[in-house]
Design an enzyme around this catalytic site. Sequence first.
Site, PDB file in Angstrom:
ATOM      1  N   ASP A 407       5.218   0.952 -12.793  1.00 26.75           N
ATOM      2  CA  ASP A 407       6.258   1.012 -11.786  1.00 26.75           C
ATOM      3  C   ASP A 407       5.571   1.043 -10.409  1.00 26.75           C
ATOM      4  OD1 ASP A 407       8.825   1.420 -10.622  1.00 26.75           O
ATOM      5  OD2 ASP A 407       8.405   3.561 -10.500  1.00 26.75           O
ATOM      6  N   LYS A 408       6.327   0.772  -9.361  1.00 25.56           N
ATOM      7  CA  LYS A 408       5.758   0.781  -8.006  1.00 25.56           C
ATOM      8  C   LYS A 408       6.079   2.083  -7.269  1.00 25.56           C
ATOM      9  CE  LYS A 408       7.743  -1.365  -4.566  1.00 25.56           C
ATOM     10  NZ  LYS A 408       7.904  -0.302  -3.534  1.00 25.56           N
ATOM     11  N   PHE A 552      22.986  -4.820   9.094  1.00 24.23           N
ATOM     12  CA  PHE A 552      22.149  -5.572   8.152  1.00 24.23           C
ATOM     13  C   PHE A 552      22.951  -5.949   6.920  1.00 24.23           C
ATOM     14  CE2 PHE A 552      19.831  -5.230   4.168  1.00 24.23           C
ATOM     15  CZ  PHE A 552      18.836  -6.171   4.326  1.00 24.23           C
ATOM     16  N   LYS A 575      16.389  -6.093  15.504  1.00 28.56           N
ATOM     17  CA  LYS A 575      15.159  -6.038  14.713  1.00 28.56           C
ATOM     18  C   LYS A 575      15.427  -6.714  13.379  1.00 28.56           C
ATOM     19  CE  LYS A 575      16.038  -1.425  12.741  1.00 28.56           C
ATOM     20  NZ  LYS A 575      15.579  -0.035  12.658  1.00 28.56           N
TER      21      LYS A 575
END
EC number: 7.6.2.1
Length: 1247
Positions: A407-408, A552, A575
């Site tokens: 897993d990360k 976003f 951004k």
Amino acid sequence: MALCAKKHPPEEERRARANDREYNERFQYASNCIKTSKYNILTFLPVNLFEQFQEVANTYFLFLLILQLIPQISSLSWFTTIVPLVLVLTITAVKDATDDYFRHKSDNQVNNRQSQVLINGILQQEQWMNVCVGDIIKLENNQFVAADLLLLSSSEPHGLCYIETAELDGETNMKVRQAIPVTSELGDISKLAKFDATDCTSSGGTLVFCSGEVICEPPNNKLDKFSGTLYWKENKFPLSNQNMLLRGCVLRNTEWCFGLVIFAGPDTKLMQNSGRTKFKRTSIDRLMNTLVLWIFGFLVCMGVILAIGNAIWEHEVGTRFQVYLPWDEAVDSAFFSGFLSFWSYIIILNTVVPISLYVSVEVIRLGHSYFINWDKKMFCMKKRTPAEARTTTLNEELGQVEYIFSDKTGTLTQNIMVFNKCSINGRSYGDVFDVLGHKAELGERPEPVNFSFNPLADKKFLFWDPTLLEAVKMGDPHTHEFFRLLSLCHTVMSEEKNEGELYYKAQSPDEGALVTAARNFGFVFRSRTPKTITVHEMGTAITYQLLAILDFNNIRKRMSVIVRNPEGKIRLYCKGADTILLDRLHHSTQELLNTTADHLNEYAGEGLRTLVLAYKDLDEEYYEEWAERRLQASLAQDSREDRLASVYEEVESDMMLLGATAIEDKLQQGVPETIALLTLANIKIWVLTGDKQELLQSLLVETAVNIGYSCKMLTDDMTEVFIVTGHTVLEVREELRKAREKMMDSSRTVGNGFTYQEKLSSSKLTSVLEAVAGEYALVINGHSLHSVFQAHALEADMELEFLETACACKAVICCRVTPLQKAQVVELVKKYKKAVTLAIGDGANDVSMIKTAHIGVGISGQEGIQAVLASDYSFSQFKFLQRLLLVHGRWSYLRMCKFLCYFFYKNFAFTMVHFWFGFFCGFSAQTVYDQYFITLYNIVYTSLPVLAMGVFDQDVPEQRSMEYPKLYEPGQLNLLFNKREFFICIAQGIYTSVLMFFIPYGVFAEATRDDGTQLADYQSFAVTVATSLVIVVSVQIGLDTGYWTAINHFFIWGSLAVYFAILFAMHSNGLFDMFPNQFRFVGNAQNTLAQPTVWLTIVLTTVVCIMPVVAFRFLKLNLKPDLSDTVRGQAVCFGGRSPCVRKPSGLNTPVAAVSVRYTQLVRKKQKAQHRCMRRVGRTGSRRSGYAFSHQEGFGELIMSGKNMRLSSLALSGFTTRSSSSWIESLRRKKSDSASSPSGGADKPLKG
């Protein structure tokens, strides 16, 4: 209450009525009781015995015990088998009972947690296991969620609450959940008590729905999805995952909330993701079962040969001695005598596989497990967490791992974002240079920037480049505008417990890192309302009017805010991802754009997550017109999202570039070095990171690639990194095909005049992709792996193509895959590659993967305990994996293999003497040794020395194991114990037994005692053979032992001393006086061993048995040394323990050169351990690590004011190609013999 283990029928839908247990009990829903244990008091004995007798060996020994109870065929006492069998069963049962006790203890700890349940209009304390579907539960701040709940109301306005999902997905950032408006007003207990099914609606006599009733999907393991309907006050209200609180979450920053139990116990999504507990066995265990069957077949063959011999002898010779040697009453023919002799020999020769072997294996594994638990180098001082071997059956499998699935978030990374660098107006900040202009490394940097001028600064924030702070203090307008943008353009919430103590609550850690950076550099985001944002700019409080938030989403990849400053000037701050934002800049910024793009490539090359910042001034008239168009678009009934996107697109154009940010997704300490070292050990590492369906896949892939580079899984030296993002079968198939074609094209010419096809044909590789030149990596997303309506990579027609492509790559990254897909990927490799797999993770979404892999490792720490509870091994940091595999795993495999080889050797040498003796005793099943020696041989005389070798032996020191990862390869190739090695051990044992019997037999035929009498008699012969055997096997284990300790010396020489002590005791007057019927041969040992001829016979037998072994090993060490021999020789030479002698010619091979070269590389790597990786060559295309929001933001929520807080609560390449021919040739042989997913070199891949 229903039993925890009770099974329930499958559901098509779930119906739950609030406060109506009687109605809900009709459906027999699972209780909230969790059961991970296997046994109870009543079932332990029968179930455990059933499991143990599934072992072929245990069944085999039970069969032998039954035979020994038959007096007509038993020539040995029954206690020789039943005592060790009961001992083995008892030891295993105690171990299993201990493990299950701790599982019971863990279950009880969870099940007995207290929860407040609304019963009969009163809140009552109930244990978790007594909570039922339909109950209304009250949760308080920092409490774990007891079951999967529908959020009804909370202490926050509009039914909002904040949760931490680390137990589920390893992410520690806050997440927001909201009750539907109709229930958010039910904050009073009296109102909740009326939320029931008293008002029901019928149609045609059929009950349709009741008020306070939820109808939803059945239990499933999808953590990010939920669909259902609430019926309340004659209306229907849709429910989604945003309304759910899942078991395992923790309520944060919310004083209280109420929830309705929808799923309980095993039906919760947390437990649905746990998967089935699988009984794991090592490859050596599986091989042992096969070998036991073979040995049993060999035993039967020997029994048949001796039985035939007995029948012939009785027919030809025995009939002449009926007067002196009459048959038993039941024996009426030579054939029946042979039949009984067959079973007698089966009993006598059964010691080829003694039951003590299995006792010894368990003891050795237990010892290896304690070594892991006691390893101080795997102890985390920060968390006070040791490594833990949660199973004792898989230790040697740790030395054979070929694939690691990791897993990360929370495993490779700390889920902590750090503001690392930035580019402002064409100047890059973040690097520190020394007086010579060279970039200073982390360990060489001066003190971090001092932010003491700012009383509101976050003391945990560190930045190393003082020039940025100087620019801020000097009033540089671009720098001020840069941080002003960061302090305004976000959806972060701020809360202030005490004066100056600010706490930021961000939807993602990226946003939190950016706002914190602005805070420390003097632009402190202080508070917000639905229409204003207050920022302290260099100590001055300034309130901006918030006109709009352009949030976003998955398509835009950017976020903007429009604000009016106190002077009345309107400005848009934006951004976003560089791939999007750089194309929306004003043409006048072209020169600045080029410089910033170079900085972005540099940042991305270092594995940082990049973000571009821009602004645009708006005049009042234009803004008013645009705001009107935005209002009309937001009110549109159809295509609302498209119309809003078009309006946003219009205003977000011709912007002025400010700069870029670079955030480091902070890795755990030692992750890059660990991955690099494991890669050198020929272990392939696949990263399988978690599921977020809302996140745009291009961003996922970019983030995954950046993480790959920062972890050193991906390097600039790689030929190419393939990215697969297709949604359809055709797209995925085409992308995989192109990847394979590129690998083939780059490998067309191998060299030396051979084409790729010619070389392929000459090596007879079974897979086209096995021989590709170059290093490749594959990045694939969850949609490409996912199969819902169409066949994707994990469907039957695509899985082979995916596996062929992936296995040809050095590194594989699967981003945003579901827990089920993680398990499927692991199962795919297990199924087709026949390789040992290891899965490592930290959250509940990793449990299925951990249970599916051969070995499961859980990361223990702040991310929860679900992965640890499901794991076989656990520790607190990923870096400890290298020590677990390269030291403990390799040593465990080495020790177990040496133990098994020696054990089979010594027992064949011991047992086969009976076989040769059968030809000289009329095949009468007479034993060479007395029964006490047979009983004690494996339990006393030879058990402890081999145990000491199996527990303590090592070929090279632990430091060398880490420095030379290629030493790990023999385990991957199964070199140290396989069928070939087994037959070699058997051959050596048979050879020893031949000499052990025939040398004394030949000597005794003509030998005499000192007084001239005949030396040959049965007991003297037995003592001579037994003594020779004990000495030979003791010398042999001395040769096999590579690492001598005081324990080894004590056990080997002590076992010899014990043998002679027992031997003389059994032939003493004292035992004869006490047991005259058992110890008849008084003085035999003393008289036999007093003869010089006997000792010369013993010495001759020992020398003839041992010398071939010594000669073979000497020649092998000189002519064809292993890498471990080379490393050990260097350790002796350079360690100063003995003078350096001339190396044998065999050591002047490329292996030695590789070893020296690798040592230099390791030292260089350790010196630059914290050095950032710069990839100058990877600048061909812009890439963005933009991941500042993991799902659609909360702009609309902020502007509505619903999340404004009213309460006072406050809110982680050198690939050592060993040139040793034996490693490479064996690897090629393995590739030739292993079944490949594809048909052959010249055959097309089948879908």
